[in-house]
Design a protein around this motif. Structure first.
Motif, PDB file in Angstrom:
ATOM      1  N   TRP A 112       6.094   8.955   2.029  1.00 12.27           N
ATOM      2  CA  TRP A 112       4.626   8.877   2.110  1.00 12.27           C
ATOM      3  C   TRP A 112       4.117   8.161   0.868  1.00 12.27           C
ATOM      4  O   TRP A 112       4.577   8.418  -0.247  1.00 12.27           O
ATOM      5  CB  TRP A 112       4.018  10.274   2.186  1.00 12.27           C
ATOM      6  N   ASN A 113       3.138   7.284   1.063  1.00  9.36           N
ATOM      7  CA  ASN A 113       2.610   6.476  -0.025  1.00  9.36           C
ATOM      8  C   ASN A 113       1.091   6.400   0.064  1.00  9.36           C
ATOM      9  O   ASN A 113       0.497   6.804   1.078  1.00  9.36           O
ATOM     10  CB  ASN A 113       3.222   5.068   0.030  1.00  9.36           C
ATOM     11  N   ILE A 122      -2.959   9.521   1.752  1.00  4.20           N
ATOM     12  CA  ILE A 122      -1.543   9.176   1.873  1.00  4.20           C
ATOM     13  C   ILE A 122      -1.223   8.898   3.331  1.00  4.20           C
ATOM     14  O   ILE A 122      -1.886   9.410   4.238  1.00  4.20           O
ATOM     15  CB  ILE A 122      -0.625  10.300   1.348  1.00  4.20           C
ATOM     16  N   THR A 125       5.094   6.002   5.558  1.00  2.00           N
ATOM     17  CA  THR A 125       5.497   4.597   5.628  1.00  2.00           C
ATOM     18  C   THR A 125       6.905   4.419   6.171  1.00  2.00           C
ATOM     19  O   THR A 125       7.286   3.307   6.531  1.00  2.00           O
ATOM     20  CB  THR A 125       5.424   3.960   4.227  1.00  2.00           C
ATOM     21  N   HIS A 251       4.265   9.708  -2.816  1.00  2.00           N
ATOM     22  CA  HIS A 251       3.508   9.109  -3.907  1.00  2.00           C
ATOM     23  C   HIS A 251       2.051   9.031  -3.470  1.00  2.00           C
ATOM     24  O   HIS A 251       1.759   8.595  -2.352  1.00  2.00           O
ATOM     25  CB  HIS A 251       4.012   7.704  -4.228  1.00  2.00           C
ATOM     26  N   SER A 252       1.166   9.439  -4.350  1.00  3.06           N
ATOM     27  CA  SER A 252      -0.260   9.296  -4.065  1.00  3.06           C
ATOM     28  C   SER A 252      -0.958   8.849  -5.342  1.00  3.06           C
ATOM     29  O   SER A 252      -0.356   8.810  -6.422  1.00  3.06           O
ATOM     30  CB  SER A 252      -0.856  10.626  -3.579  1.00  3.06           C
ATOM     31  N   SER A 256       2.916  12.401  -7.855  1.00  3.72           N
ATOM     32  CA  SER A 256       4.059  12.395  -6.945  1.00  3.72           C
ATOM     33  C   SER A 256       4.571  13.814  -6.740  1.00  3.72           C
ATOM     34  O   SER A 256       4.542  14.644  -7.657  1.00  3.72           O
ATOM     35  CB  SER A 256       5.194  11.540  -7.515  1.00  3.72           C
ATOM     36  N   LEU A 420       3.201   4.162  -7.280  1.00  7.81           N
ATOM     37  CA  LEU A 420       3.422   3.050  -6.372  1.00  7.81           C
ATOM     38  C   LEU A 420       2.149   2.244  -6.199  1.00  7.81           C
ATOM     39  O   LEU A 420       1.041   2.791  -6.224  1.00  7.81           O
ATOM     40  CB  LEU A 420       3.878   3.549  -4.993  1.00  7.81           C
ATOM     41  N   THR A 422      -0.443   0.031  -3.938  1.00  8.24           N
ATOM     42  CA  THR A 422      -0.929   0.273  -2.579  1.00  8.24           C
ATOM     43  C   THR A 422      -0.585  -0.854  -1.632  1.00  8.24           C
ATOM     44  O   THR A 422      -0.705  -0.714  -0.435  1.00  8.24           O
ATOM     45  CB  THR A 422      -2.460   0.469  -2.583  1.00  8.24           C
ATOM     46  N   HIS A 432       6.911   0.228  -2.448  1.00  7.01           N
ATOM     47  CA  HIS A 432       7.629   1.142  -1.573  1.00  7.01           C
ATOM     48  C   HIS A 432       9.007   0.587  -1.228  1.00  7.01           C
ATOM     49  O   HIS A 432      10.006   1.327  -1.201  1.00  7.01           O
ATOM     50  CB  HIS A 432       6.817   1.367  -0.298  1.00  7.01           C
TER      51      HIS A 432
END
Length: 631
Positions: A112-113, A122, A125, A251-252, A256, A420, A422, A432
């Protein structure tokens, strides 16, 4: 000279010294007595220590003392994940059933990103397999470390020994010229004044990161001592997050977290482990590190998890355990200490010789594999089956693995703690795709299935042109790699078999003979070859120290039991296997027209590979003479 025989309860269950196998349970070994002599003293009953003791007991060493300063095993927290190779080892000891049936299996990882664009939420992905390399168990299992220790403790007691709790080793020393037991170990009753001084031939320090044994060797852990501050919580939670029962790397914009699903607990509830990054940057020094950890509270961990998972909600119920940690990647410069004659007498394993973060998913796995590597070498040496020189391969093999672990963990932990971007188009930060690439390429190492030992007395790296071209990462029949599991069918009773189940951890070398396709047409032409590998070569070494596993290509067809020499029929009823499913030769990249022979070490790793007919018997015999005594 020890004699290998078959035990009464299982015709396939051989042991180095079967005297400890009996139909009746034995009383557990008594606590240490002043002046006692032991073959081995094991300090620590964590995963590395208790597995060492279990293996030594199974291999027939009755004079082993295991002590631990703690009054009982762990009940919460600590390591919880078992990798595929560790599962293979537990299965080889017939100790995997509870783990596989009651643990939580992780087959998939969700990434998840930050939401592309505004980055305020989030989004998922990718889904990727948790284990991307060929493995008998293509998944991890999470189960509490305390249960693993309980399973191992029960097996230790079944084999006549037990951990002596409440004894803290305070020091040791090597006294040269003191006969067979040169290591003097001083211990004290935890919380009291009662002391004991005992002697032993070998001392194993599996006593954690603050190891007294390591310090007594004059060693310290070297490497990074600071890292990002993380919090960890084992909890029963209620959430709208859809992947809570999968392993997740998230990751947001708020930080994380890593989610690790855990097993069921009493009442039917299930635990979830959540690792939360608590600080954006690492502390500058040890003082700042301690201050940062001290600021972490349970409430802060919960709140940080809520921020990272937003807009999904999460509420916390029962909390089984929580902690703040900041572990650096460190390794001891040496894993052994030798006497004046060059014989390694003191050995360290597990956290005593390497520490790392939990993000690489290694936990107790590397520690248990340290014990697995060391124990059979100690047993062979103590029972007079092998020269003491093989003990040096413990440090050369496992120190290399520890360094690889530290390098991977440093890279992976840094990436996981890095925000990360975007989009994949920006040039700053981590994408990512980059994070996913590191995760995938490290899979062979983290699973334990891609571990490779370099050349030594125990690994002849000249493959002699037997194995055809292919990727070594896929785990071919390659010196220094563990034997991959393949599905076969046993000739005697048409029983479908996993090859690894016919190579249990019983302390013996195995000759794996892969017969060529010509055997199917003219089996009589191979009588001499099969006699050499099944009878002649094993007879040159202590009885039962070498056994033979035979695989022929294809299905049974017109083959009859009488097509095999009498020596095979007498000894190999359970170890003649057919490539019924057509996967053995292809998996091992062995030319079915030529065949091959390999020697598999007691720990399941390939020692040498040779051509079956082009002097292969001489290669095998010569290699074995370097690692076993002759008769």
């Amino acid at each position: 000279m020890p004699v290998f025989v078959e035990s009464a309860h299982d015709a396939r269950d051989t042991r180095i010294n079967p005297a400890h196998l009996t139909a009746l349970p034995r009383l557990a070994a008594p606590p240490p007595t002043e002046g006692d002599n032991y073959e081995v003293v094991v300090v620590g009953s964590g995963p590395a220590g208790i597995l060492s003791s279990v293996l030594l007991a199974r291999y027939g060493l009755a004079s082993v003392l295991t002590v631990d300063s703690k009054p009982e095993s762990v009940h919460a927290g600590q390591a919880d994940g078992l990798q595929p190779r560790t599962l293979e080892v537990l299965q080889s000891l017939d100790l995997a059933h509870e783990v596989l049936t009651q643990g939580c299996q992780m087959h998939e990882v969700a990434f998840w990103n930050p939401t592309d664009g505004d980055g305020k939420g989030i989004e998922r992905t990718a889904f990727v397999p948790d284990v991307a390399v060929a493995a008998r168990y293509p998944h991890e299992v999470t189960i509490h470390q305390g249960r693993i220790e309980r399973i191992l403790n029960e097996d230790l007691e079944k084999h006549g020994n037990a951990v002596q709790r409440g004894w803290e080793v305070t020091k040791f020393q090597l006294e040269e010229g003191e006969g067979e037991f040169p290591v003097v170990v001083t211990m004290q009753k935890t919380g009291g004044d009662e002391k004991r001084v005992v002697r032993c031939k070998h001392l194993i320090g599996a006593d954690g990161a603050h190891s007294t044994v390591r310090k007594g060797m004059g060693l310290s852990l070297e490497g990074d001592t600071t890292d990002h501050v993380w919090g960890v919580i084992d909890t029963v939670c209620t959430t709208t997050f859809p992947d809570i029962r999968k392993r997740c790397a998230i990751h947001s914009s708020a930080g994380s977290i890593m989610i690790i699903p855990r097993e069921r607990i009493s009442g039917g509830a299930v635990l979830t482990r959540i690792y939360c990054q608590m600080e954006d940057s690492p502390a500058a020094d040890k003082v700042a590190s301690k201050e940062s950890r001290g600021k972490v509270t349970l409430e802060r961990i919960m709140e940080q998890a809520r921020r990272v998972l937003a807009p999904y909600t999460i509420e916390f119920g029962h909390v089984d355990w929580w902690a703040a940690y900041q572990i650096g990647q460190r390794v001891a410069p040496k894993f052994q200490m030798s006497d004046s004659k060059g014989v390694p007498r003191v050995h360290i394993a597990g956290d005593a010789c390497h520490t790392h973060s939990p993000k690489a998913g290694q936990g107790m796995n590397v520690s248990m594999m340290d014990a697995y590597n060391l124990s059979w070498k100690l047993a062979h040496t103590l029972l007079g089956l092998a020269p003491s020189s093989i003990l040096h391969t413990y440090e050369s093999e496992r120190h290399s693995i520890a360094e690889q672990l530290i390098a991977f963990d440093r890279s992976f932990s840094t990436l996981f703690s890095t925000p990360l971007t975007t989009t994949s188009h920006t040039t700053s930060g981590l994408t990512h795709d980059e994070f996913l690439r590191v995760f995938r390429t490290g899979g062979g190492f983290t699973s334990g299935c891609g571990i490779e030992y370099s050349g030594s007395t125990l690994v002849d790296t000249s493959v002699r042109g037997v194995v055809t071209d292919g990727l070594r990462e896929s785990g071919l029949l390659w010196p220094g790699r563990r034997v991959m599991n393949v599905r076969t069918k046993r000739f005697a009773d048409a029983n479908p078999r996993d090859l690894q189940d016919d190579m249990p951890s019983t302390g013996v070398y195995r000759l794996l003979v892969l017969l060529p396709s010509a055997f199917r047409a003219t089996p009589g032409d191979f009588a001499g070859l099969l006699t050499a590998y099944s009878a002649d070569i094993p007879a040159r070494f202590p009885q039962g120290a070498v056994e033979t596993v035979i695989v022929f290509p294809g299905e049974r067809g017109n083959l009859e039991w009488t097509d095999f020499p009498a020596c095979v029929r007498a000894q190999g009823e359970w170890t003649v296997l057919g490539d019924h499913y057509g996967c053995v030769y292809g998996t091992f990249s062995v030319d079915v027209a030529k065949g091959a022979v390999a020697v598999v070490r007691p720990d399941g790793y390939v020692g040498v590979v040779a051509g079956l007919q082009e002097g292969g018997d001489g290669v095998v015999d010569g290699w074995l003479r370097g690692v076993l005594v002759g008769v």
